[in-house]
Design a protein around this motif. Structure first.
Motif, mmCIF file in Angstrom:
data_model
loop_
_atom_site.group_PDB
_atom_site.id
_atom_site.type_symbol
_atom_site.label_atom_id
_atom_site.label_comp_id
_atom_site.label_asym_id
_atom_site.label_seq_id
_atom_site.Cartn_x
_atom_site.Cartn_y
_atom_site.Cartn_z
ATOM 1 N N ASN A 52 0.821 -1.213 0.000
ATOM 2 C CA ASN A 52 0.000 0.000 0.000
ATOM 3 C C ASN A 52 0.853 1.260 0.000
ATOM 4 O OD1 ASN A 52 -2.495 -1.231 -0.180
ATOM 5 N ND2 ASN A 52 -2.663 -1.483 2.026
ATOM 6 N N LEU A 56 0.977 4.585 -3.010
ATOM 7 C CA LEU A 56 0.855 6.028 -2.810
ATOM 8 C C LEU A 56 1.663 6.815 -3.833
ATOM 9 C CD1 LEU A 56 1.075 6.253 1.097
ATOM 10 C CD2 LEU A 56 -0.984 6.417 -0.322
ATOM 11 N N VAL A 85 -1.029 13.988 -0.747
ATOM 12 C CA VAL A 85 -1.613 12.977 0.126
ATOM 13 C C VAL A 85 -3.069 12.703 -0.221
ATOM 14 C CG1 VAL A 85 -2.268 12.461 2.507
ATOM 15 C CG2 VAL A 85 0.002 13.369 2.002
ATOM 16 N N ALA A 88 -3.171 10.648 -3.372
ATOM 17 C CA ALA A 88 -2.477 9.373 -3.205
ATOM 18 C C ALA A 88 -3.316 8.368 -2.419
ATOM 19 C CB ALA A 88 -1.132 9.599 -2.519
ATOM 20 N N VAL A 89 -3.978 8.820 -1.386
ATOM 21 C CA VAL A 89 -4.778 7.925 -0.549
ATOM 22 C C VAL A 89 -5.867 7.249 -1.378
ATOM 23 C CG1 VAL A 89 -6.433 7.902 1.369
ATOM 24 C CG2 VAL A 89 -4.247 9.067 1.619
ATOM 25 N N GLN A 97 -8.213 3.370 3.158
ATOM 26 C CA GLN A 97 -8.129 4.810 2.934
ATOM 27 C C GLN A 97 -8.307 5.638 4.203
ATOM 28 O OE1 GLN A 97 -10.556 6.124 -0.354
ATOM 29 N NE2 GLN A 97 -9.679 4.604 -1.750
ATOM 30 N N ALA A 100 -5.173 5.490 6.351
ATOM 31 C CA ALA A 100 -4.076 6.238 5.743
ATOM 32 C C ALA A 100 -4.298 7.739 5.880
ATOM 33 C CB ALA A 100 -3.919 5.850 4.280
#
Length: 168
Positions: A52, A56, A85, A88-89, A97, A100
């Protein structure tokens, strides 16, 4: 690593903080009475799932090759870039999600460096970011693709105890 009701942790920063001289720290969940807290820490560690974390970087719009370097004795192409961010999440599975977002909440953009071997698989990923007191500084190594895993308790001479009073 969790074996029975004992957690073995190998985190250099934690060892430095606790003044531990051995690479591993042993925490007995039954003795601490704080299994919930330990499980929370384990959850935070598990959010750094290698697959994971690698996803990202696919949100980057500025990734570039910066040369070839050796990672653990293997030639790898070094890429560098940043990723937003919030975008990317969205590359993560839906069930990952929220966790993160929480872990990276204060960060807007994260700088990354990734080293990829000739087989197209990553060998190293470094992530850095900061905003208003929140920081991220993590380096992850990838090795042993498709190899069987045999997890064993660390040797006793490599394991220190969690100092008394740190779990109360």
């Amino acid at each position: 690593m969790l074996q029975g009701d004992t957690v073995y942790v190998k985190v250099e920063a934690l060892n430095d903080f606790l003044g531990n001289t051995k690479p591993w720290i042993k925490v007995s969940l039954s003795e601490t009475g704080h299994a919930g807290e330990v499980n929370q820490y384990l959850g935070q560690i598990q959010q750094f799932d290698l697959a994971n974390m690698t996803k990202l970087v696919t949100a980057s719009q500025d990734v570039k090759s910066v040369g070839t370097e050796s990672v653990n004795g293997e030639d790898a192409t070094h890429y560098s870039g940043t990723f937003p961010v919030d975008v990317a999440v969205q590359q993560l599975p839906a069930d990952k999600q929220a966790q993160a977002r929480e872990g990276l909440a204060e960060l807007k953009d994260v700088k990354f460096d990734m080293w990829v071997a000739a087989d197209g698989l990553p060998r190293k990923l470094a992530l850095n970011g900061s905003k208003e007191g929140a920081t991220l500084d993590a380096t992850l190594f990838f090795k042993g693709y498709n190899e069987a895993v045999n997890i064993q308790t660390p040797p006793a001479d490599q394991v220190g105890e969690l100092p008394k009073g740190t779990t109360n």
